[in-house]
Every structure is written in C-alpha cells, then in structure tokens.
Design an enzyme around this catalytic site. Structure first.
Site, short mmCIF file in Angstrom:
data_model
loop_
_atom_site.label_atom_id
_atom_site.label_comp_id
_atom_site.label_asym_id
_atom_site.label_seq_id
_atom_site.Cartn_x
_atom_site.Cartn_y
_atom_site.Cartn_z
CG MET A 110 -11.80 -24.20 0.86
SD MET A 110 -12.92 -25.48 1.50
CE MET A 110 -13.35 -24.79 3.10
CD GLU A 111 -7.09 -25.76 2.41
OE1 GLU A 111 -8.17 -26.20 2.85
OE2 GLU A 111 -6.74 -25.89 1.21
CG ASP A 158 -14.00 -28.92 -7.89
OD1 ASP A 158 -14.52 -27.81 -7.66
OD2 ASP A 158 -13.06 -29.36 -7.20
N GLY A 165 -10.64 -25.68 -7.28
CA GLY A 165 -11.72 -25.59 -8.24
C GLY A 165 -11.45 -24.52 -9.27
CD GLU A 173 -4.68 -31.19 -0.91
OE1 GLU A 173 -5.48 -30.61 -1.67
OE2 GLU A 173 -4.43 -30.80 0.26
#
Length: 235
Positions: free
Chosen positions: A175-176, A199, A77, A11
């Site tokens: 998640m961040e 995804d 996602g 990333e």
C-alpha cells in the site's frame, strides 16, 4: 545519506534501535530519526499506511535530508505462486494497480507525470543487486525479484491477488511502495523496495488472519536484510 521508509512501527523500530546518536525531528506529523548505522549515515521514518502518507513522508525526507537513495521496507501480500508467507520480494519495478483511467482509453496503471506517462516505475538496478547480495548472504532467505503492485486497498482474496498478477505480472501487493517510487522518480532519487510476505490467501483462515499471525515475523525478516545491506554496502 540513506533513507529508509516503512509504514508501521514493526517495519522500522528495530532498525532505528541499531542507530548511534539518533536525532529525532517531527515534520508534517512524521517522525524522522537520523543517525549512524554501521558507519552509514541514515534517516528512517514511519510514514503511515497508504499512498498519500507515503508520498508526504518521501517528499519531506528528500527536501529536509537529501538522501542519495531511498529504500522502502516492510511486509506485503503475495500475488503469485512464486511468493509465499516468509519469502522476500525485491522490486525491480513498481506499478499502482488502483490507478485506473481505462475508461478514457489509457492502459491500466498509467500515471501522468511531468516528463510523460508511465505505467511501471523502474527501481535502481544497483540497489536491487545489493539487496539481492544481502539476501544471498543470509541463511534461509527465499527471495524473488519482480514487480510490486501498490494500491490503497488491503487485497484479501486469492482471486483479487491473482487478478493483479494477471494484469501487471506483479509478485506482491502492498500500500505504499508505488507512491514512494513516484516521488523518488520525479525527484530523480534512486529507490528500491524490499518486502517480506506476510499473507498469501492460501490458507483456510483468510489473508487478514494470516496477516495478524505472520506480519511481525515477516517484518523482522525484512529488518535483518536491511541491516545486512547497510553493513555490507558502502553507502
């Protein structure tokens, strides 16, 4: 100075590679690389996966480098039909879907901050517009502006993703971003989140397989947009 934070090498490394005169410092085990990209002074860090790692990185970046704004970039996602593998999400607000004190009578996602309780942390409107312009200036970028949901979980099933959308109207999960947003909000630093979908749980293989297949190409799309943003935007 523009701050850029991603969770993984895929990333941030390609953005760092475009930096002139890079200088590296390791603080609290996080590597910060500062330098110039297309005339803009930047600092870039790989925070690691998860909310605590992201919060640690963000607060350290603010204290040590004093960026005038921070962008969280990377992959995510899908949680709705509008977003799919290869599409891009720009967050206009962020929620932490796993913060839950509903048993005490609070609304799901309520955060308890120094200036009061909040569920949705708003992104910087100007940065949202500039990232949208960067997406529009590139070919074949399908983007959505909406709510990004953050939690310390890889959401791997379609029902779980749809539940996050139903509860928070989120278009993507990761998640961040929510913890980066929280730290920026408390420090009054403008922020935004740009995520490319890796995804969506729509295939037979499952989200974890989709992630393994598409994470690198999704991350590369986010890199291209960030680089276009830096080039076209006066920082």
């Amino acid at each position: 100075m523009l701050g850029i934070i991603g969770a993984m090498d895929i990333e941030v490394n390609d953005i760092i590679s475009k930096m002139e005169n890079p200088e590296v410092r390791v603080i609290s085990s996080v590597k910060f690389t500062s330098g110039i990209i297309d005339g803009t002074e930047c600092v870039i860090a790989k925070c690691g996966i998860g909310k605590v790692n992201a919060a640690l990185c963000t607060q350290t970046m603010i204290l040590e480098y004093k960026p005038h704004r921070i962008i969280n970039t990377g992959i995510a996602g899908s949680t709705c039909e509008k977003t799919h593998i290869g599409s891009v999400v720009i967050a206009d607000r962020v929620v932490q879907h796993d913060f839950d004190t509903t048993i005490l009578g609070d609304e799901a996602g309520t955060l308890f901050l120094p200036e009061g309780n909040i569920i949705y942390i708003p992104a910087d409107a100007g940065t949202v517009q500039e990232l949208e312009a960067a997406c529009s200036g590139l070919e074949d970028v399908d983007y959505t502006i909406g709510t990004v949901a953050t939690g310390d979980q890889f959401i791997g099933t379609l029902p779980a993703r749809r539940a996050i959308n139903d509860r928070f109207s989120a278009v993507a999960c990761e998640m961040e971003g929510g913890s980066i947003a929280q730290v920026c909000y408390i420090n009054k630093i403008p922020f935004c989140i740009l995520r490319s979908i890796s995804d969506d749980s729509s295939g037979d293989e499952g989200a974890h397989v989709e992630y393994e297949i598409f994470s690198r190409s999704a991350a590369q799309k986010a890199v291209e947009i960030i680089c276009a943003f830096i080039k076209e935007t006066k920082q």
